[in-house]
Design an enzyme around this catalytic site. Structure first.
Site, PDB file in Angstrom:
ATOM      1  N   TYR A  12     -14.700   5.707 -13.237  1.00 40.29           N
ATOM      2  CA  TYR A  12     -14.053   4.396 -12.257  1.00 40.29           C
ATOM      3  C   TYR A  12     -14.875   3.227 -12.791  1.00 40.29           C
ATOM      4  O   TYR A  12     -13.960   2.340 -13.015  1.00 40.29           O
ATOM      5  CB  TYR A  12     -14.748   4.970 -11.205  1.00 40.29           C
ATOM      6  CG  TYR A  12     -14.782   3.778  -9.816  1.00 40.29           C
ATOM      7  CD1 TYR A  12     -13.479   3.500  -9.591  1.00 40.29           C
ATOM      8  CD2 TYR A  12     -15.771   3.462  -9.494  1.00 40.29           C
ATOM      9  CE1 TYR A  12     -13.128   2.313  -8.597  1.00 40.29           C
ATOM     10  CE2 TYR A  12     -16.014   2.357  -8.572  1.00 40.29           C
ATOM     11  CZ  TYR A  12     -14.530   1.977  -8.271  1.00 40.29           C
ATOM     12  OH  TYR A  12     -14.618   0.938  -7.023  1.00 40.29           O
TER      13      TYR A  12
ATOM     14  N   ALA B 170      -6.891   0.709  -5.398  1.00 36.44           N
ATOM     15  CA  ALA B 170      -7.517   1.419  -6.467  1.00 36.44           C
ATOM     16  C   ALA B 170      -8.016   2.803  -6.173  1.00 36.44           C
ATOM     17  O   ALA B 170      -8.081   3.332  -4.925  1.00 36.44           O
ATOM     18  CB  ALA B 170      -8.779   0.545  -7.051  1.00 36.44           C
TER      19      ALA B 170
ATOM     20  N   HIS C  65     -18.339   9.403   1.144  1.00 31.52           N
ATOM     21  CA  HIS C  65     -19.412   8.599   1.166  1.00 31.52           C
ATOM     22  C   HIS C  65     -20.521   8.924   2.262  1.00 31.52           C
ATOM     23  O   HIS C  65     -20.221   9.389   3.309  1.00 31.52           O
ATOM     24  CB  HIS C  65     -18.655   7.153   1.702  1.00 31.52           C
ATOM     25  CG  HIS C  65     -17.715   6.580   0.489  1.00 31.52           C
ATOM     26  ND1 HIS C  65     -16.495   7.244   0.293  1.00 31.52           N
ATOM     27  CD2 HIS C  65     -18.269   5.574  -0.320  1.00 31.52           C
ATOM     28  CE1 HIS C  65     -16.160   6.490  -0.906  1.00 31.52           C
ATOM     29  NE2 HIS C  65     -16.821   5.578  -1.043  1.00 31.52           N
TER      30      HIS C  65
ATOM     31  N   ASP D 274       0.730  -1.191   0.055  1.00 33.17           N
ATOM     32  CA  ASP D 274      -0.300  -0.085   0.044  1.00 33.17           C
ATOM     33  C   ASP D 274       0.853   1.308   0.184  1.00 33.17           C
ATOM     34  O   ASP D 274       1.716   1.090   0.822  1.00 33.17           O
ATOM     35  CB  ASP D 274      -0.740   0.024   1.253  1.00 33.17           C
ATOM     36  CG  ASP D 274      -2.193   0.747   1.099  1.00 33.17           C
ATOM     37  OD1 ASP D 274      -3.129   0.504   1.248  1.00 33.17           O
ATOM     38  OD2 ASP D 274      -1.834   2.344   1.116  1.00 33.17           O
TER      39      ASP D 274
ATOM     40  N   PHE E 285     -20.898  -3.646  -4.282  1.00 35.26           N
ATOM     41  CA  PHE E 285     -21.933  -2.740  -4.426  1.00 35.26           C
ATOM     42  C   PHE E 285     -21.525  -1.769  -3.064  1.00 35.26           C
ATOM     43  O   PHE E 285     -20.333  -1.545  -2.977  1.00 35.26           O
ATOM     44  CB  PHE E 285     -23.450  -3.408  -4.105  1.00 35.26           C
ATOM     45  CG  PHE E 285     -23.775  -3.703  -5.432  1.00 35.26           C
ATOM     46  CD1 PHE E 285     -23.030  -4.991  -6.308  1.00 35.26           C
ATOM     47  CD2 PHE E 285     -24.856  -3.200  -6.086  1.00 35.26           C
ATOM     48  CE1 PHE E 285     -23.528  -5.339  -7.543  1.00 35.26           C
ATOM     49  CE2 PHE E 285     -25.440  -3.540  -7.500  1.00 35.26           C
ATOM     50  CZ  PHE E 285     -24.742  -4.803  -8.088  1.00 35.26           C
TER      51      PHE E 285
HETATM   52  N1  UFG Z   1     -24.643  10.915  -1.221  1.00 35.07           N
HETATM   53  C1  UFG Z   1     -25.189  12.029  -0.913  1.00 35.07           C
HETATM   54  N2  UFG Z   1     -24.650  12.800  -0.190  1.00 35.07           N
HETATM   55  C2  UFG Z   1     -23.391  12.890   0.097  1.00 35.07           C
HETATM   56  C3  UFG Z   1     -22.737  11.442  -0.050  1.00 35.07           C
HETATM   57  C4  UFG Z   1     -23.401  10.619  -0.721  1.00 35.07           C
HETATM   58  O1  UFG Z   1     -26.566  12.174  -1.135  1.00 35.07           O
HETATM   59  O2  UFG Z   1     -22.703  13.541   0.789  1.00 35.07           O
HETATM   60  C5  UFG Z   1     -25.482   9.801  -2.088  1.00 35.07           C
HETATM   61  C6  UFG Z   1     -24.873   9.534  -3.324  1.00 35.07           C
HETATM   62  O3  UFG Z   1     -25.276  10.604  -4.321  1.00 35.07           O
HETATM   63  C7  UFG Z   1     -25.232   8.162  -3.608  1.00 35.07           C
HETATM   64  C8  UFG Z   1     -25.311   7.664  -2.476  1.00 35.07           C
HETATM   65  O4  UFG Z   1     -25.304   8.434  -1.522  1.00 35.07           O
HETATM   66  O5  UFG Z   1     -26.465   8.105  -4.314  1.00 35.07           O
HETATM   67  C9  UFG Z   1     -24.257   6.666  -1.897  1.00 35.07           C
HETATM   68  O6  UFG Z   1     -23.009   7.486  -1.893  1.00 35.07           O
HETATM   69  P1  UFG Z   1     -21.723   7.027  -1.869  1.00 35.07           P
HETATM   70  O7  UFG Z   1     -20.715   8.304  -2.060  1.00 35.07           O
HETATM   71  O8  UFG Z   1     -21.692   6.520  -0.342  1.00 35.07           O
HETATM   72  O9  UFG Z   1     -21.438   5.813  -2.725  1.00 35.07           O
HETATM   73  P2  UFG Z   1     -21.501   5.479  -4.211  1.00 35.07           P
HETATM   74  O10 UFG Z   1     -22.874   4.784  -4.445  1.00 35.07           O
HETATM   75  O11 UFG Z   1     -21.195   6.728  -5.047  1.00 35.07           O
HETATM   76  O12 UFG Z   1     -20.140   4.430  -4.687  1.00 35.07           O
HETATM   77  C10 UFG Z   1     -20.009   3.318  -3.809  1.00 35.07           C
HETATM   78  C11 UFG Z   1     -18.362   3.147  -4.065  1.00 35.07           C
HETATM   79  C12 UFG Z   1     -18.168   2.821  -5.421  1.00 35.07           C
HETATM   80  C13 UFG Z   1     -18.901   1.698  -5.896  1.00 35.07           C
HETATM   81  C14 UFG Z   1     -20.279   2.058  -5.698  1.00 35.07           C
HETATM   82  C15 UFG Z   1     -21.141   1.069  -6.012  1.00 35.07           C
HETATM   83  O13 UFG Z   1     -17.876   4.174  -3.335  1.00 35.07           O
HETATM   84  O14 UFG Z   1     -16.751   2.648  -5.312  1.00 35.07           O
HETATM   85  O15 UFG Z   1     -20.570   2.217  -4.388  1.00 35.07           O
HETATM   86  O16 UFG Z   1     -22.264   0.803  -5.717  1.00 35.07           O
HETATM   87  F1  UFG Z   1     -18.820   1.665  -7.187  1.00 35.07           F
END
Ligand code: UFG
Length: 325
Positions: free
Chosen positions: A141, A75, A187, A31, A169
């Site tokens: 990504y 990654a 996140h 890492d 997911f």
């Molecule tokens: N969200 C908000 N406000 C925030 C952060 C997130 O509304 O401040 C929403 C996002 O728009 C999304 C949901 O919460 O609808 C989840 O968002 P995350 O950023 O927690 O996660 P993502 O779904 O964008 O992505 C994650 C991983 C990716 C993976 C994906 C697959 O980070 O690596 O899930 O489902 F590809």
């Protein structure tokens, strides 16, 4: 087994390293600590600080083998950033990953467990998403991971490289020892918990006009320890499987609004939030079918959303600033 875990100082990688160590495997972590933390690496596993694209670091890592398998989790993984800086994503997730896999081949390591993503599917045509759903990513990504998956199909055919690729997911939650900590957090759950605790401004809910019941994005949250367990099951089956792709999800979708409601219900405190515009690169709905992992690995997620939330909050209370180094 002796395992090389790339990204083993990161969120999911460190939990994979933890469970692997607990199960009696010998773990070496590679890492570069740009996103990971030294403190996340389990006691008893050796840390080599270096990047997967750096030949010197790879030489050092493989010199500490021989390895029975590589678990490749290192990654770049921020969806929005990938829409504005795709070069970084193709460099690390594709080019540097191929450098790592070349080093595996040079050192005779024939087993790879890869972390891929639900983001390879793009906007689903039907949910739950099965592994043979068309893959049409809507962000760089997802595209970078899909391209790596494609390379691995050819590597399996030409070089016999055995590969299990997991399309995660939404990983969430914590073990007693390891949780979600990033230098720049994007996140949902960690931001929501910090907003609830008053350590961050109200959570910005990205988008209210998605074609979902309450207009906010629907995701499938799966406990990080359940994800890590799947990696250990893959090691047991990889020689028979040869080449396989598995979704890792709970098969249940929750909207952003429902997650905030679940936090309030589970922890007894509201998450302050405010509406915000859509975030680029976000598909409306991502929910897994995990039938293949169930049938072929005997994998079943154990933790539901409430347990995920509780575990994340317990870890956060013990580490209010996350890892420090
Ligand atoms: N969200 C908000 N406000 C925030 C952060 C997130 O509304 O401040 C929403 C996002 O728009 C999304 C949901 O919460 O609808 C989840 O968002 P995350 O950023 O927690 O996660 P993502 O779904 O964008 O992505 C994650 C991983 C990716 C993976 C994906 C697959 O980070 O690596 O899930 O489902 F590809």
């Amino acid at each position: 087994m002796k395992l090389l875990v790339t990204g083993g100082a990161g969120y999911i990688g460190s939990v994979v390293a933890e469970l692997a160590t607990d199960a009696g495997h010998e773990v070496v972590v590679l890492d570069d600590l740009r996103a990971g933390f030294r403190a996340a690496v389990p006691q008893g596993s050796r840390l080599i600080v270096g990047a997967i694209g750096d030949p010197a670091a790879l030489a050092q890592a493989f010199a500490s083998g021989p390895f029975d398998a590589v678990m490749h989790l290192a990654a770049e993984a921020a969806i929005e950033e990938s829409t504005t800086n795709p070069a970084l994503y193709f460099q690390v997730n594709l080019a540097d990953s191929l450098t790592l896999i070349d080093a595996m081949r040079a050192h005779g390591v024939a087993r790879l467990v890869l972390s891929s993503t639900a983001a390879t599917y793009g906007e689903p045509r039907q949910v739950p998403i099965t592994e043979d759903h068309p893959q049409a990513p809507v962000n760089a990504y997802g595209e970078s991971k899909l391209m790596l998956e494609t390379c691995l199909r050819w590597y399996h055919r030409a070089y016999g490289l055995r590969t299990v690729a997991f399309r995660y997911f939404n990983a969430a939650g914590a073990t007693a020892a390891r949780g979600e900590s990033r230098r720049h957090e994007t996140h949902l759950l960690p931001l929501a918990l910090d907003a609830m605790a008053g350590r961050r401004p109200p959570l910005r809910v990205f988008g209210h006009d998605y074609p979902t019941p309450d207009g906010t994005c629907v995701r499938d949250y799966v406990h990080v320890a359940d994800i890590a367990r799947a990696h250990l099951l893959a090691l047991e089956r990889i020689d028979q499987l040869g080449l396989a792709f598995f979704n890792l999800g709970s098969e249940t979708g929750y909207s952003v609004r429902q997650v905030l409601d679940a936090v309030a219900r589970t922890l007894g405190r509201e998450v302050p939030s405010e509406p915000a515009p859509r975030r680029p690169g976000d598909p409306a709905v991502l929910v897994a079918s995990a039938a293949r992992a169930r049938a072929e690995l005997g994998w079943q997620p154990e933790a539901g959303l409430d347990a995920i939330i509780r575990s994340a909050w317990e870890w956060r209370q013990r580490h209010p600033h996350g890892y420090r180094e």
